[in-house]
Design an enzyme around this catalytic site. Sequence first.
Site, PDB file in Angstrom:
ATOM      1  N   LYS A 159     -43.907 -26.226  -7.835  1.00  0.00           N
ATOM      2  CA  LYS A 159     -42.441 -26.169  -7.965  1.00  0.00           C
ATOM      3  C   LYS A 159     -41.896 -24.819  -7.502  1.00  0.00           C
ATOM      4  CE  LYS A 159     -40.530 -26.863 -12.167  1.00  0.00           C
ATOM      5  NZ  LYS A 159     -39.525 -25.971 -12.757  1.00  0.00           N
ATOM      6  N   SER A 160     -42.546 -23.736  -7.924  1.00  0.00           N
ATOM      7  CA  SER A 160     -42.048 -22.402  -7.542  1.00  0.00           C
ATOM      8  C   SER A 160     -42.067 -22.236  -6.024  1.00  0.00           C
ATOM      9  CB  SER A 160     -42.926 -21.311  -8.157  1.00  0.00           C
ATOM     10  OG  SER A 160     -42.762 -21.288  -9.534  1.00  0.00           O
ATOM     11  N   GLY A 173     -33.862 -23.100 -13.688  1.00  0.00           N
ATOM     12  CA  GLY A 173     -33.624 -21.660 -13.795  1.00  0.00           C
ATOM     13  C   GLY A 173     -33.976 -20.960 -12.499  1.00  0.00           C
ATOM     14  N   ARG A 196     -29.139 -21.079 -21.248  1.00  0.00           N
ATOM     15  CA  ARG A 196     -30.068 -19.994 -20.887  1.00  0.00           C
ATOM     16  C   ARG A 196     -29.327 -18.742 -20.400  1.00  0.00           C
ATOM     17  NH1 ARG A 196     -34.825 -22.816 -17.585  1.00  0.00           N
ATOM     18  NH2 ARG A 196     -35.784 -20.772 -17.868  1.00  0.00           N
ATOM     19  N   GLN A 228     -38.084 -14.854 -11.732  1.00  0.00           N
ATOM     20  CA  GLN A 228     -36.797 -15.320 -11.214  1.00  0.00           C
ATOM     21  C   GLN A 228     -35.858 -14.147 -10.976  1.00  0.00           C
ATOM     22  OE1 GLN A 228     -35.636 -18.228 -14.157  1.00  0.00           O
ATOM     23  NE2 GLN A 228     -37.180 -19.704 -13.472  1.00  0.00           N
ATOM     24  N   ASP A 280     -45.793 -20.792 -18.391  1.00  0.00           N
ATOM     25  CA  ASP A 280     -45.347 -22.192 -18.444  1.00  0.00           C
ATOM     26  C   ASP A 280     -46.384 -23.116 -19.078  1.00  0.00           C
ATOM     27  OD1 ASP A 280     -42.941 -21.531 -17.310  1.00  0.00           O
ATOM     28  OD2 ASP A 280     -43.551 -22.039 -15.268  1.00  0.00           O
ATOM     29  N   ARG A 282     -41.803 -30.066 -20.249  1.00  0.00           N
ATOM     30  CA  ARG A 282     -43.121 -29.643 -20.741  1.00  0.00           C
ATOM     31  C   ARG A 282     -43.353 -30.042 -22.209  1.00  0.00           C
ATOM     32  NH1 ARG A 282     -44.570 -27.216 -16.075  1.00  0.00           N
ATOM     33  NH2 ARG A 282     -43.119 -25.708 -15.208  1.00  0.00           N
TER      34      ARG A 282
END
Length: 457
Positions: A42-43, A115, A143, A190, A340, A417
Site C-alpha cells: 500500500k505504501s 492517512g 486523526r 507520512q 501496522d 486491521r
Amino acid sequence: MRRTLTLVRVSSSINIKKMPSSIIIKNKISNFNKTITVSGDKSISIRWVLFSSIANGVSRSQNLLRSEDVLAAITAVKKLGIKVNLTKKNCTIYGKGINGYNYKNNLQINAKNSGTLGRLILGLLVNSTKNIKLTGDKSLSKRDFKRIADPLSKFGVKFKLKNKKTLPLKMIGSANLKPIKYFEKKGSAQCKSSVILAGMKTEGTTIIKAKKSRNHTELLCKYLKLPISIKNRTNHDEIKIRKTKYIKPLNYNIPSDISSGAFFIVLTSLVKNSQLTIKNVNINPSRVGVIKILKKMGVKIIFKNTKFYKGEKNADILVKSPKSLKAINCPTKYNSGAIDEFLVIFLVAAKAKGVSYFKNLAELNQKESPRLKWGAKILNKIGIKTILTADSIKIYGNPDLKINKKIVIKNYLKDHRVFMTSVIAALSFGGKWQIHDRKSIQTSFPNFLSIINDLKK
Ligand code: S3P
C-alpha cells in the site's frame, strides 16, 4: 436488517457470500502447508501514484494494489488534471512534471480512509495558489493533521483545520516557498514524506531530521536521482532535499505488502504443524519489525530468493509454526518497523508462555482506530488479561488458550486491521465470532478473505 456472512466448513472450504456487512466464524482452521501471494504494497502503491503524477512522461505499474486507499489516490491526481488509465493488469499515469497540476479554485480532494494520501498530497500542493479543501471519512476525520499542517505552514502554506487539528481542512499554498528545517519526532513516515515532497517544490535546501520510519519515499527519490542526500544515524536520519526540476517516468512492478502478509505469518505461527510461503514480499529493513519480533517469540521465519528492485529489497517469506511460543519484552527499536502489525502480533503474545510487554506505543492510538486500546479490548474479550496504559500494554499469555463463547467485534471505526486481526483470532483460537464491517478490508486488502479460503482447500 443486517446481513451476515457465515464462515462455515463446507467440504473443507469456507463459504463466502457477496459483500455482506458482517461475518460469522464458527470453526478453527486446520493445519496447512501452502504458498500464497498477497496484494501489492500500500505504501509503495500510493507513492507510485503520486510520484508518477509529477513525473515528466508516462509511467506504468504492475501489481498496483487495487484498494480503496489507492483508488482514492488515483481519483485525487485525476482531479488535479492528470490522466490515468487503469486496466485489469496495469496502471498508466501521464505525468505532467512537478508543476503540471491543473485544477479549478476551491478544489475538493477526498482522502477517504488514507492517512498516507491525505498527508502526502498536502506536500505536493504547497505551491498551489488556488484554494483546496481536503476531506476524509469518519476515521480519517478524527486523526491529527496539525502534525503536518505545522511544518508545511513554515514553508509558507496557509491552513485552516477543524478545531485547529483535524479534517476537513482548507489550504492555500505559496508562490514564494521558503525551505525549512524540520525535526520529525514521532517516527511518522507520512509527515517526513510530505515534507520531502514540499522540499522538492521549494527553492533552496530543506533539512529534515527524522526519527526512524519507513523510507520508501527516500528510496524512490534516490532511484529517480532527485537532489536528495540521506545520512543514516543510529536513532534518526538526516535528509536534505533541494528543488527538483525533472522527474523521469517510473515503471514499477510493485512487490507484495508485508503488512498484509503479517496476518498470514501470524496465522501460521498460531496453527500447529503449519507452513507457509508468501511470494515476493517487500522486506525493506524499515518494515520487517514483525519478523524480528516473531522470531524472538520462537517462530521460524526465513527469507528466500532475496532480490533488490529499484532500491527496495524483496523476498519470499517462509514461515513454520513453532512447538511453543515465548513471551517478549519487545525492544522499542522494533516499534516503527512493526507499527501496522502490532494488533496481530498481540495475538501471538496471547498464546505465548509468560507476560509480554510492548511500550512507547502511543502512536498506535493515532491510527485508523485507537489500536492500542482495541488490541487490549480484543484480548480481554477472549479472556486474556492485559494491563494497558496510554502508551504500553502487558499481555498475560496463555499457551492453552481456547475459546468456547460468542465474541462480537463492532464499532471499531471500520479499521481494516481490527477486522483482519479478529478473523485471525477466530481461526486460531476457536469460539463463535461475529465480526462486523467486513467491507473495511477494501481499504488495504480486498482479497484477504479469499486467501483465507485458499488456505482451507
Ligand atoms: C505509512 C506510514 C505509517 C503507517 C501507515 C503507512 C506510509 O503511518 O502506519 O499505515 O505509507 O508512510 P505514520 O506515518 O502515521 O506513522
